[in-house]
Design an enzyme around this catalytic site. Structure first.
Site, mmCIF file in Angstrom:
data_model
loop_
_atom_site.group_PDB
_atom_site.id
_atom_site.type_symbol
_atom_site.label_atom_id
_atom_site.label_comp_id
_atom_site.label_asym_id
_atom_site.label_seq_id
_atom_site.Cartn_x
_atom_site.Cartn_y
_atom_site.Cartn_z
ATOM 1 N N CYS A 2 -12.417 102.220 7.618
ATOM 2 C CA CYS A 2 -12.142 101.613 8.933
ATOM 3 C C CYS A 2 -13.391 100.983 9.543
ATOM 4 C CB CYS A 2 -11.647 102.677 9.883
ATOM 5 S SG CYS A 2 -10.331 103.696 9.244
ATOM 6 N N ARG A 27 -15.306 96.322 3.985
ATOM 7 C CA ARG A 27 -15.247 97.780 3.865
ATOM 8 C C ARG A 27 -13.900 98.257 3.327
ATOM 9 N NH1 ARG A 27 -19.142 100.315 7.352
ATOM 10 N NH2 ARG A 27 -17.728 102.026 7.713
ATOM 11 N N TRP A 75 -7.964 101.814 7.697
ATOM 12 C CA TRP A 75 -7.690 102.182 6.311
ATOM 13 C C TRP A 75 -6.886 103.476 6.412
ATOM 14 C CZ3 TRP A 75 -9.282 105.993 2.613
ATOM 15 C CH2 TRP A 75 -9.198 105.588 1.281
ATOM 16 N N ASN A 101 -12.753 105.894 13.990
ATOM 17 C CA ASN A 101 -13.005 106.127 12.560
ATOM 18 C C ASN A 101 -13.221 107.621 12.390
ATOM 19 O OD1 ASN A 101 -13.015 103.398 12.236
ATOM 20 N ND2 ASN A 101 -15.181 103.220 11.697
ATOM 21 N N GLY A 102 -12.731 108.174 11.308
ATOM 22 C CA GLY A 102 -12.906 109.609 11.067
ATOM 23 C C GLY A 102 -11.552 110.303 11.082
ATOM 24 N N GLU A 482 -20.872 103.462 -15.953
ATOM 25 C CA GLU A 482 -20.936 102.498 -14.859
ATOM 26 C C GLU A 482 -20.215 101.192 -15.228
ATOM 27 O OE1 GLU A 482 -21.498 102.591 -11.847
ATOM 28 O OE2 GLU A 482 -22.000 100.554 -11.236
ATOM 29 N N LYS A 486 -17.041 99.648 -13.214
ATOM 30 C CA LYS A 486 -16.990 98.293 -12.647
ATOM 31 C C LYS A 486 -15.678 97.616 -13.029
ATOM 32 C CE LYS A 486 -19.370 98.858 -10.498
ATOM 33 N NZ LYS A 486 -20.008 99.566 -9.581
ATOM 34 N N GLU A 489 -12.668 99.209 -11.210
ATOM 35 C CA GLU A 489 -12.655 98.961 -9.772
ATOM 36 C C GLU A 489 -12.114 97.589 -9.416
ATOM 37 O OE1 GLU A 489 -16.316 101.297 -7.666
ATOM 38 O OE2 GLU A 489 -16.882 99.686 -9.001
ATOM 39 N N HIS A 505 -14.232 112.785 -30.597
ATOM 40 C CA HIS A 505 -13.508 113.971 -30.123
ATOM 41 C C HIS A 505 -12.345 113.585 -29.219
ATOM 42 C CE1 HIS A 505 -16.624 116.371 -31.944
ATOM 43 N NE2 HIS A 505 -17.523 115.588 -31.356
ATOM 44 N N LYS A 604 -15.565 100.544 0.755
ATOM 45 C CA LYS A 604 -16.995 100.436 0.485
ATOM 46 C C LYS A 604 -17.702 101.733 0.824
ATOM 47 C CE LYS A 604 -20.751 98.447 -0.650
ATOM 48 N NZ LYS A 604 -20.931 98.450 -2.106
HETATM 49 C C1 G6P Z 1 -17.248 104.311 -2.816
HETATM 50 C C2 G6P Z 1 -17.710 102.919 -3.206
HETATM 51 C C3 G6P Z 1 -18.578 103.002 -4.459
HETATM 52 C C4 G6P Z 1 -19.740 103.946 -4.229
HETATM 53 C C5 G6P Z 1 -19.263 105.324 -3.762
HETATM 54 C C6 G6P Z 1 -20.430 106.169 -3.265
HETATM 55 O O1 G6P Z 1 -16.382 104.806 -3.778
HETATM 56 O O2 G6P Z 1 -16.593 102.071 -3.441
HETATM 57 O O3 G6P Z 1 -19.076 101.719 -4.779
HETATM 58 O O4 G6P Z 1 -20.478 104.088 -5.401
HETATM 59 O O5 G6P Z 1 -18.363 105.189 -2.662
HETATM 60 O O6 G6P Z 1 -20.962 105.539 -2.138
HETATM 61 P P1 G6P Z 1 -22.429 105.703 -1.596
HETATM 62 O O7 G6P Z 1 -22.465 104.806 -0.390
HETATM 63 O O8 G6P Z 1 -22.569 107.151 -1.210
HETATM 64 O O9 G6P Z 1 -23.356 105.310 -2.647
#
Ligand code: G6P
Length: 609
Positions: A2, A27, A75, A101-102, A482, A486, A489, A505, A604
């Site tokens: 949010c 976000r 959100w 937010n929260g 990673e 990517k 995501e 395995h 985000k």
């Molecule tokens: C969310 C984001 C990721 C990020 C993760 C941890 O899932 O979409 O891109 O790696 O949070 O976020 P941070 O801000 O703690 O690195």
């Protein structure tokens, strides 16, 4: 997650609020809304959908000269995305409007009580409960009503509140959810993220937990929730509004991938002392003596930051000889981790606001540990609550899929490794070798980025596949994780990252001509083993896209496609090998027509558990 924007001043609030919401779109959100004090009372517009949709249903509001307002991108957590559940929420008589937010954890108890009092609710949200509570207590003093209501709620909040009969008054308060106040002459801004105010002012206050701020065009008044006066510090935002534009790229993600030569350099600028073969991390100065005595390091993070932590584990154990554990913050916070006096904790977070990471930091602090942070967002909760730390200086990262923050985290972890390594077991000349290799990275990244067109062509060949395997060993095992993340995501393609040898395995059962493997085959001590793993994939009909070291012609016999990276010491190879994987994911997602900067269901900054 949010987003909040608020304005009080002498200008038309509408374009400022909508402009702020557009900036916060990155976000992730599902509905948007706005509330203004219009002279007769509160005017609320909200709906499910994007900010552009909100703009299209409210264009006649512009120019009406309402100078006080709040706005929100939601959100969904409590209640599906819908017009009723979208923020702002009001009390039953529409006397106050609130964006939040929260999560209000005790909302159902409070709601039950208020229902018995005859209060009528219009949404399924926890936020409306807080709005009703503030409305119930509101007489003449809005700040007092907010304060009183907040004393009754459990949970986290970053809120902005206005009242129907108080043009020129905007209240903000926070606990566990960020709020930034933009300070300018005759006007003040409130936002959940500095990016929403930087177009108007660079002077900001990062509101602290359990603080409340009353904003009027004349200035601000800050108190604790129990009404003790405080004088907050005003900070200056170091980056400019250009950082929020795509700068000619189709997507923020691509722009951020291409920024990496600079962002990596910024992470090491002034910190890497090449001629001495050491690193200097001023944010850790306070704990330097402690660093010498530590016997164990725990790195705590989520998502991409957790992958960076894994690379950090390999680096620190090999070079500095300190045992390292890497923990998911969400696990660490709820188990009973062993924290001895000589254990040092590092939390790693781009946003500095991830709820689980923040909670893990608090848990570790509670147990008496020294907790240090590696964060990007200046003034974020994690940056503030840690005992010391290192900023990434990568500038705002807008693309939901983290790219430049990851390589900056690796850079800072490499600097930390150098610092710890030189304190313990590596010589001056070995230190200089690492420092020189690190210094060369930005140029090498630039060279890899020049292969963007080639990688796009490879992406075209594979864009229709629905399953991918990513394999790597040693330093490049976390890079495989990673790379797979990517792809998942942003392209919604199933991808698994595995240590290459573990493939036998289980995942090997999946391999056929429809499941390509992306293999990190960097020239290091286990290169030959990786080649054997490639053979195993090929023997099952699988195609291999290899990321290999320049000059390695042998690999072309084994892999269908090869993307080369410059020669590099193994410890720093993830800084280079991840770049082709970022580009590959980007181009596959682009081929599939995905919404790259705002992938579905993702946020985000995850400020809820
Ligand atoms: C969310 C984001 C990721 C990020 C993760 C941890 O899932 O979409 O891109 O790696 O949070 O976020 P941070 O801000 O703690 O690195």
């Amino acid at each position: 997650m949010c987003g909040i924007v608020g304005y009080v001043g002498s200008k038309d609030a509408y374009p400022i609020l909508l402009g702020g919401l557009s900036v916060l779109e990155y976000r992730g959100y599902d509905s948007a809304g706005i509330a203004l004090v219009n002279g007769k009372g509160l005017e609320i517009h909200k709906d499910k959908g994007k900010v552009d949709h909100l703009r299209s249903i409210t264009h006649d509001v512009a120019g009406r000269g309402c100078t006080t307002g709040i706005a929100h991108t939601r959100w969904a957590t409590h209640g599906a995305p819908s017009k009723h559940n979208a923020h702002p929420h009001t009390d039953q008589h529409d006397r106050i409007a609130l964006v939040h937010n929260g999560i209000i954890e005790n909302y159902s108890l409070l709601k039950e009580k208020m229902l018995k009092e005859g209060i009528k609710f219009r949404s399924e949200t926890d936020t409306e409960v807080l709005a009703q509570l503030i409305g119930k207590y509101y007489e003449k003093d809005l700040a007092a009503a907010v304060r009183r209501a907040l004393l009754e709620v459990d949970g986290t909040f970053g809120i902005a509140v206005i009242a129907h009969d108080r043009p020129g008054v905007l209240i903000g308060a926070r606990r566990g959810s960020p709020l930034v106040v933009g300070v300018a002459e005759g006007e003040l801004f409130l936002a959940s993220d500095a990016s929403a105010v930087v177009a108007h002012t660079k002077d900001v206050i990062y509101l602290k937990d359990n603080n409340l701020i009353e904003l009027t065009p004349e200035g601000f008044d800050t108190t604790t929730l129990d009404n003790k006066k405080i004088s907050p510090e005003i900070h200056t935002i170091e980056w400019s509004v250009d950082a929020l534009a795509k700068g000619g790229f189709d997507h923020f993600m691509l722009k951020e991938i291409f920024e990496q030569p600079e962002t990596i350099y910024n992470a090491m600028r002034g910190r890497l002392l090449v001629s001495e073969g050491v690193a200097r991390l001023d944010g850790l100065n306070l704990v330097l003596p402690e660093l010498r005595g530590i016997r164990r390091l725990v790195l705590v993070a989520c998502g991409t930051s957790w992958h960076a932590a894994l690379v950090g584990e390999y680096m620190i154990e090999e070079i500095a000889g300190i045992p390292v554990e890497v923990e998911y913050a969400s696990e660490f916070r709820y188990r009973n981790p062993i924290i001895e006096p000589d254990t040092l904790i590092f939390v790693i977070s781009q946003s500095g606001e991830t709820a689980d990471t923040l909670a893990a930091l608090r848990e570790a602090s509670y147990k008496g540990a020294t907790v240090l942070g590696i964060c990007n967002v200046v003034g974020s909760s994690i940056a503030r609550e840690t005992h010391g730390g290192v900023y990434l200086h990568a500038g705002p990262e807008i693309g939901v899929a983290s790219t430049k923050a990851f390589t900056s985290q690796l850079t800072v972890l490499a600097l930390l490794t150098l610092l710890l390594g030189r304190m313990r077991r590596i010589s001056n000349s070995d230190g200089i070798a690492v420092a020189k290799a690190l210094e060369a990275i930005p140029k090498q990244v630039r060279k890899i980025l020049r292969q963007n067109d080639t990688i796009r062509e490879i992406a075209k060949i594979y864009a229709k596949h629905n399953n991918f395997l990513y394999l790597g060993r040693s330093y490049n095992f976390p890079v495989a994780l990673e790379g797979a993340l990517k792809l998942k995501e942003i392209s919604y393609v199933h991808a698994e990252g595995y240590p290459a040898a573990e493939m036998k395995h289980g995942p090997i059962a999946l391999i056929d001509q429809d499941m390509p493997s992306v293999v990190l085959a960097i020239k290091d001590s286990i290169y030959d083993k990786v080649i054997s793993n490639i053979q195993e994939v090929k023997a099952r009909g699988g195609s291999v896209i290899a990321v290999a070291t320049e000059g390695d012609r042998e690999i072309e016999k084994h892999a269908r496609h090869v993307i080369y990276i410059p020669k590099i010491i193994p410890m720093l190879s993830p800084l280079l090998s991840v770049i082709p994987l970022q580009l590959l994911a980007y181009h596959i997602a682009a081929q599939r027509g995905c919404e790259i900067d705002q992938p579905r269901n993702l946020a985000k900054s995850v400020t809820v558990e």
